[in-house]
Design a protein around this motif. Structure first.
Motif, PDB file in Angstrom:
ATOM      1  N   ASP A  59       0.757   4.458   6.638  1.00  0.00           N
ATOM      2  CA  ASP A  59       1.802   5.481   6.623  1.00  0.00           C
ATOM      3  C   ASP A  59       2.791   5.255   7.768  1.00  0.00           C
ATOM      4  O   ASP A  59       4.009   5.345   7.586  1.00  0.00           O
ATOM      5  N   GLU A 106       3.713  -3.126  -6.758  1.00  0.00           N
ATOM      6  CA  GLU A 106       2.371  -3.413  -6.252  1.00  0.00           C
ATOM      7  C   GLU A 106       2.321  -4.660  -5.384  1.00  0.00           C
ATOM      8  O   GLU A 106       1.493  -4.736  -4.467  1.00  0.00           O
ATOM      9  N   LEU A 121       7.326   9.056   1.389  1.00  0.00           N
ATOM     10  CA  LEU A 121       6.505   7.872   1.171  1.00  0.00           C
ATOM     11  C   LEU A 121       6.056   7.809  -0.285  1.00  0.00           C
ATOM     12  O   LEU A 121       5.870   8.840  -0.932  1.00  0.00           O
ATOM     13  N   ARG A 144       4.944  12.946  -0.175  1.00  0.00           N
ATOM     14  CA  ARG A 144       4.371  11.796  -0.870  1.00  0.00           C
ATOM     15  C   ARG A 144       4.649  11.863  -2.370  1.00  0.00           C
ATOM     16  O   ARG A 144       4.677  12.938  -2.967  1.00  0.00           O
ATOM     17  N   SER A 179      -1.890   3.202  11.001  1.00  0.00           N
ATOM     18  CA  SER A 179      -2.018   3.426   9.570  1.00  0.00           C
ATOM     19  C   SER A 179      -0.879   2.801   8.784  1.00  0.00           C
ATOM     20  O   SER A 179       0.203   2.526   9.313  1.00  0.00           O
ATOM     21  N   ASP A 237       2.999   6.235  -2.558  1.00  0.00           N
ATOM     22  CA  ASP A 237       1.667   5.605  -2.559  1.00  0.00           C
ATOM     23  C   ASP A 237       1.631   4.564  -3.672  1.00  0.00           C
ATOM     24  O   ASP A 237       1.722   4.898  -4.859  1.00  0.00           O
ATOM     25  N   ALA A 270       3.820   9.382  -6.169  1.00  0.00           N
ATOM     26  CA  ALA A 270       3.190   8.230  -6.807  1.00  0.00           C
ATOM     27  C   ALA A 270       4.262   7.214  -7.180  1.00  0.00           C
ATOM     28  O   ALA A 270       5.449   7.544  -7.284  1.00  0.00           O
ATOM     29  N   VAL A 314       0.832  -1.198   0.000  1.00  0.00           N
ATOM     30  CA  VAL A 314       0.000   0.000   0.000  1.00  0.00           C
ATOM     31  C   VAL A 314       0.870   1.253   0.000  1.00  0.00           C
ATOM     32  O   VAL A 314       0.647   2.182  -0.780  1.00  0.00           O
ATOM     33  N   VAL A 315       1.878   1.283   0.869  1.00  0.00           N
ATOM     34  CA  VAL A 315       2.792   2.428   0.965  1.00  0.00           C
ATOM     35  C   VAL A 315       4.221   1.893   1.055  1.00  0.00           C
ATOM     36  O   VAL A 315       4.498   0.961   1.813  1.00  0.00           O
ATOM     37  N   SER A 316       5.113   2.488   0.290  1.00  0.00           N
ATOM     38  CA  SER A 316       6.539   2.164   0.342  1.00  0.00           C
ATOM     39  C   SER A 316       7.275   3.339   0.969  1.00  0.00           C
ATOM     40  O   SER A 316       7.002   4.497   0.646  1.00  0.00           O
TER      41      SER A 316
END
Length: 338
Positions: free
Chosen positions: A120, A101, A334, A312, A118, A336, A314, A35-37
């Motif tokens: 995050d 992904e 981060l 953040r 979360s 997304d 992408a 979900v988040v890297s």
């Protein structure tokens, strides 16, 4: 699935977004829907070739991340499909980091996220929190594990309290009951360190920083979490108490450190160097357990309100995310993914 890959080391332009088949977990492995890297300095340094050569024909960057387990391999009993988890060292010795992904990981590199925490936060743990935990548990007279009260009565000095490891060290030390002093370079960073929970903040560019620390801890500090030993070695020796430990996790400000024998000998000072990738399985497991306990207690957060602003990007902009970390952006970067 969408994934970021590189097939040669170099600048961030070597990173490219491609499609690859969905991987399947093998024995002892799980597949994580990312979900988040999270991005750390170690990620761009590895990609650039500054710290290691490329060991695989193709690799996906980023050690840290958070997401949901969506497949488990044979022999995995402690994790199940649907578990929300965080991970660290995803790309250590493997070609599959978290800038994609889905990623397949050994089950022992994955830890459940407590309810209400979360993604995050999960993606911001890994390298910073595990490193901070190790730094806080190496003192000769200190605890080997962290928990509420484990550092009660002790004073911890965190150098660079506005950085990601510094922020984690402040939050974990505060949770464990320490009095936390930190050094920063500006009023803005001082505000971030206070938001993280530091009791006392010293701007090392003003006045006499050693005197300021000694005013808080007249008998000396018990432990230093050190980011810049080349610059701070003399200051550290002025403020530590006998048998204090100075835990060094980075080389900001220079690669060489001059240590005077007599002052170190007189205080029985211990210099402990820390690199997460060679810490050992027992220390890694202890960190994962204790950090997760801090999460359950609500003692660890991210965002500006916790002293760690988030920037953040992408997934397609992973190169820009790496550049931001390399350029020294304050806070946590981060990506997304999900």
């Amino acid at each position: 699935m969408k994934t970021i890959v590189y097939s040669q080391t170099g600048p961030s332009s070597v990173l490219r977004l491609v499609d690859r088949p969905l991987p399947e977990p093998g024995p002892g492995e799980v597949r994580l829907r990312v979900v988040v890297s999270g991005v750390n300095p170690t990620d761009w340094k590895s990609r650039s070739g500054a710290t290691s050569s490329l060991a695989f024909p193709e690799a996906t960057p980023n050690q840290d991340g958070a997401g949901v387990v969506d497949a488990v391999g044979p022999g995995v009993e402690d994790l199940a499909v649907g578990d929300r988890v965080w991970t660290c060292m995803a790309a250590q010795g493997r070609p599959t980091g978290t800038a994609q992904e889905h990623t397949v990981l050994p089950a022992d590199r994955v830890t459940r996220l407590p309810d209400g925490v979360s993604f995050d936060v999960g993606a911001s743990l890994g390298v910073p929190a595990v490193t901070a935990h190790r730094a806080l548990t190496v003192a000769e007279d200190g605890p080997s594990r962290l928990a509420p009260g484990a550092l009660a009565g002790r004073t911890v000095l965190v150098a660079g309290g506005a950085g990601a490891v510094g922020n984690a060290a402040i939050q974990l030390a505060r949770w464990a009951g320490a009095t936390v002093v930190t050094t920063v370079s500006s009023p803005t960073k001082a505000d971030l360190a206070r938001a993280a929970g530091a009791h006392h903040v010293v701007n090392y560019r003003e006045g006499d920083p050693a005197a300021a620390v000694r005013e808080v801890a007249p008998d000396g500090v018990d432990l230093v979490v050190e980011v810049a030993p080349a610059q701070n070695a003399a200051l550290d020796l002025q403020v530590v108490r006998p048998r204090a430990s100075i835990a060094v996790y980075a080389n900001n400000g220079g690669d060489e450190v001059r240590l005077d024998v007599r002052p170190n000998m007189v205080t029985n000072a211990r210099w402990q160097f820390i690199l997460m990738y060679t810490m050992g399985a027992q220390a890694l497991a202890a960190a994962a357990q204790d950090v997760t306990a801090a999460l359950r207690d609500g003692a660890f957060g991210v965002g500006e309100e916790h002293g760690l602003p988030l920037t953040r990007f992408a997934l397609a902009d992973t190169a820009a995310a790496h550049d931001a970390v390399e350029d020294g952006v304050v806070g946590k970067v981060l990506i997304d993914v999900g």
